[in-house]
Design a protein around this motif. Structure first.
Motif, PDB file in Angstrom:
ATOM      1  N   GLY A  99      55.433  40.588  40.115  1.00  0.00           N
ATOM      2  CA  GLY A  99      55.344  39.160  39.795  1.00  0.00           C
ATOM      3  C   GLY A  99      54.789  37.661  39.740  1.00  0.00           C
ATOM      4  N   VAL A 100      54.627  36.456  40.242  1.00  0.00           N
ATOM      5  CA  VAL A 100      53.898  35.486  39.818  1.00  0.00           C
ATOM      6  C   VAL A 100      53.089  35.308  41.069  1.00  0.00           C
ATOM      7  CG1 VAL A 100      55.628  33.848  38.295  1.00  0.00           C
ATOM      8  CG2 VAL A 100      55.719  33.868  41.372  1.00  0.00           C
ATOM      9  N   GLU A 101      52.738  36.025  41.878  1.00  0.00           N
ATOM     10  CA  GLU A 101      52.077  36.053  42.772  1.00  0.00           C
ATOM     11  C   GLU A 101      50.497  36.393  42.337  1.00  0.00           C
ATOM     12  OE1 GLU A 101      52.491  34.138  45.536  1.00  0.00           O
ATOM     13  OE2 GLU A 101      54.676  34.516  46.136  1.00  0.00           O
ATOM     14  N   TRP A 102      50.085  37.223  41.476  1.00  0.00           N
ATOM     15  CA  TRP A 102      49.257  37.686  40.641  1.00  0.00           C
ATOM     16  C   TRP A 102      48.667  36.454  40.254  1.00  0.00           C
ATOM     17  CZ3 TRP A 102      46.564  41.430  42.410  1.00  0.00           C
ATOM     18  CH2 TRP A 102      47.554  42.850  42.644  1.00  0.00           C
ATOM     19  N   THR A 103      47.726  36.417  40.940  1.00  0.00           N
ATOM     20  CA  THR A 103      45.810  35.171  40.483  1.00  0.00           C
ATOM     21  C   THR A 103      44.983  35.414  39.378  1.00  0.00           C
ATOM     22  OG1 THR A 103      47.193  33.383  42.451  1.00  0.00           O
ATOM     23  CG2 THR A 103      45.430  32.939  41.326  1.00  0.00           C
ATOM     24  N   GLY A 158      40.669  40.026  26.960  1.00  0.00           N
ATOM     25  CA  GLY A 158      39.433  41.177  27.339  1.00  0.00           C
ATOM     26  C   GLY A 158      40.083  40.832  28.318  1.00  0.00           C
ATOM     27  N   MET A 159      39.088  41.555  29.232  1.00  0.00           N
ATOM     28  CA  MET A 159      39.617  42.013  31.125  1.00  0.00           C
ATOM     29  C   MET A 159      40.060  40.851  31.522  1.00  0.00           C
ATOM     30  SD  MET A 159      38.787  45.700  29.957  1.00  0.00           S
ATOM     31  CE  MET A 159      38.534  45.975  31.649  1.00  0.00           C
ATOM     32  N   HIS A 160      41.153  40.661  32.908  1.00  0.00           N
ATOM     33  CA  HIS A 160      41.588  39.991  33.689  1.00  0.00           C
ATOM     34  C   HIS A 160      40.478  40.423  35.251  1.00  0.00           C
ATOM     35  CE1 HIS A 160      42.883  37.035  30.839  1.00  0.00           C
ATOM     36  NE2 HIS A 160      43.260  37.730  29.754  1.00  0.00           N
ATOM     37  N   PHE A 161      40.263  39.956  35.591  1.00  0.00           N
ATOM     38  CA  PHE A 161      40.775  40.327  37.056  1.00  0.00           C
ATOM     39  C   PHE A 161      41.326  39.198  38.233  1.00  0.00           C
ATOM     40  CE2 PHE A 161      38.432  40.036  41.666  1.00  0.00           C
ATOM     41  CZ  PHE A 161      38.931  41.619  41.974  1.00  0.00           C
ATOM     42  N   LEU A 162      42.167  40.292  38.897  1.00  0.00           N
ATOM     43  CA  LEU A 162      43.608  38.991  39.329  1.00  0.00           C
ATOM     44  C   LEU A 162      43.210  39.729  40.711  1.00  0.00           C
ATOM     45  CD1 LEU A 162      45.051  40.747  36.441  1.00  0.00           C
ATOM     46  CD2 LEU A 162      46.129  38.358  37.448  1.00  0.00           C
ATOM     47  N   GLN A 163      43.853  39.052  41.676  1.00  0.00           N
ATOM     48  CA  GLN A 163      44.252  39.803  43.071  1.00  0.00           C
ATOM     49  C   GLN A 163      45.263  38.568  43.536  1.00  0.00           C
ATOM     50  OE1 GLN A 163      41.960  36.160  45.866  1.00  0.00           O
ATOM     51  NE2 GLN A 163      41.989  37.943  47.455  1.00  0.00           N
ATOM     52  N   TRP A 164      45.836  39.745  44.452  1.00  0.00           N
ATOM     53  CA  TRP A 164      47.043  39.254  44.930  1.00  0.00           C
ATOM     54  C   TRP A 164      47.136  37.960  45.741  1.00  0.00           C
ATOM     55  CZ3 TRP A 164      52.480  40.272  43.822  1.00  0.00           C
ATOM     56  CH2 TRP A 164      53.453  40.105  45.237  1.00  0.00           C
ATOM     57  N   LYS A 165      48.277  36.945  45.712  1.00  0.00           N
ATOM     58  CA  LYS A 165      48.361  35.627  46.535  1.00  0.00           C
ATOM     59  C   LYS A 165      49.619  36.192  47.431  1.00  0.00           C
ATOM     60  CE  LYS A 165      44.793  34.014  45.740  1.00  0.00           C
ATOM     61  NZ  LYS A 165      42.710  33.640  46.148  1.00  0.00           N
ATOM     62  N   GLY A 166      50.360  36.856  47.432  1.00  0.00           N
ATOM     63  CA  GLY A 166      51.424  36.612  48.616  1.00  0.00           C
ATOM     64  C   GLY A 166      50.729  37.182  49.797  1.00  0.00           C
ATOM     65  N   ASP A 167      52.224  37.215  50.382  1.00  0.00           N
ATOM     66  CA  ASP A 167      51.997  37.107  52.238  1.00  0.00           C
ATOM     67  C   ASP A 167      52.015  38.599  52.399  1.00  0.00           C
ATOM     68  OD1 ASP A 167      51.581  34.467  52.468  1.00  0.00           O
ATOM     69  OD2 ASP A 167      53.660  34.128  52.604  1.00  0.00           O
ATOM     70  N   GLU A 168      52.583  39.709  51.457  1.00  0.00           N
ATOM     71  CA  GLU A 168      52.947  40.121  51.631  1.00  0.00           C
ATOM     72  C   GLU A 168      52.625  41.601  50.629  1.00  0.00           C
ATOM     73  OE1 GLU A 168      56.280  41.452  54.394  1.00  0.00           O
ATOM     74  OE2 GLU A 168      55.652  40.226  55.827  1.00  0.00           O
ATOM     75  N   PHE A 169      52.282  42.645  50.741  1.00  0.00           N
ATOM     76  CA  PHE A 169      51.861  43.766  49.436  1.00  0.00           C
ATOM     77  C   PHE A 169      53.743  43.875  49.353  1.00  0.00           C
ATOM     78  CE2 PHE A 169      48.129  43.249  49.718  1.00  0.00           C
ATOM     79  CZ  PHE A 169      47.139  43.689  50.526  1.00  0.00           C
TER      80      PHE A 169
END
Length: 297
Positions: A186-190, A170-181
């Motif tokens: 990479g692995v910083e997408w949660t 299905g569809m996945h909604f992700l948030q960037w968890k790194g300190d900076e854009f």
């Protein structure tokens, strides 16, 4: 309306709802993306994400007139089934094409997904474009609707970076968890939650609404909480703590948090003064460990 008198659907008023969420301009006559963004942001800044009914002797129901009376007349908030459930009515009354969707939240303990109907989210179709709306996801919520037409990162005014991807599940909604854009694959997408685009109705969510009021595996049963977005940050009450989060001007980090420990007798005044919430019955503060669910999805 007299105390104890049941409210009818005919008494649900769009203009009063807009005033409740701080949308002081006249009701827009045409549904546009600008209007959608404004009411989405206004709702998040005015209506708390909270579960205090569960911890003050009440039981949550999803009838629209009950949600309207609680959120608009009583100036309360709710969790996803309530906030998004009533917000869908507002958008529909304003002329938007709204579809209720079933989301499955990724558990932070097990890293597995919750069951279907674990989370209620909204899809708005506007001029051939589909937008994800969610005013009921607490601290990881997004300020403005997110496009479902692209998998590219979408920045939210310097306070968050999100994306929507698709796979066989299905569809996945992700948030960037790194300190900076920066590099964004990479692995910083949660992964926050996944969902399908199949249309649902409010009644489909009743069983999971009951589950979250009674299960030791649900944060809503284990912790009394109330949270609201504010300019430049977020205010959150949990158990015996008041947490102030200040967002960074840039970057995808979670912001700077300061915590104030509360005495039980302080909490009612904090809820009223900070969140505008006055409960009809005494609150029993709760902040217990969450039991990991045994069934994985």
């Amino acid at each position: 309306m007299k105390k104890g008198q049941r409210m009818s659907a005919a008494e649900m008023d769009v203009d009063k709802y807009l005033l409740r969420i701080g949308h002081v301009a006249a009701r827009p006559s045409v549904p546009t993306l600008d209007v959608l963004c404004r009411v989405h942001s206004c709702h998040l800044r005015s209506v708390p994400f909270e579960n205090l009914t569960i911890h003050s002797g009440g039981h949550l129901r999803l009838d629209l007139h009950i949600l309207y009376n609680k959120i608009v007349n009583q100036h309360r908030g709710g969790f996803c089934f309530e906030n998004n459930g009533l917000f869908s009515w507002l958008l529909s009354e304003m002329g938007f094409e709204v579809t209720l969707l079933s989301g499955q939240v990724r558990n932070s303990i097990t890293c597995q997904y919750g069951p279907p109907f674990d989370h209620l989210i909204l899809m708005v179709s506007l001029e051939g474009h589909r937008w994800l709306c969610d005013v009921g996801f607490g601290g990881s919520g997004f300020h403005f609707p997110v496009s479902l037409e692209t998998s590219e990162p979408q920045k939210q005014q310097g306070h968050g970076l999100y994306r929507v991807t698709k796979d066989e599940g299905g569809m996945h909604f992700l948030q960037w968890k790194g300190d900076e854009f920066g590099e964004t694959d990479g692995v910083e997408w949660t992964d926050l939650y996944k969902f399908m685009l199949e249309a649902r109705c409010r009644e489909d969510f009743v069983e999971m609404c009951d589950y979250h009021q009674s299960s030791a595996s649900s944060i809503f049963f284990c912790k009394s909480l109330c949270s609201v977005l504010r300019p430049g940050g977020r205010l959150t009450y949990i158990g015996y703590r008041l947490i102030t989060t200040t967002f960074p001007t840039e970057g995808g980090g979670g912001g700077i948090k300061t915590t104030r420990e509360l005495k039980e007798e302080e909490i009612p005044a904090i809820l009223e003064e900070t969140f505008g919430v006055v409960l009809p019955s005494p609150l029993i503060p709760k902040d217990e460990e969450i039991t990991p669910p045994t069934i994985m999805y």
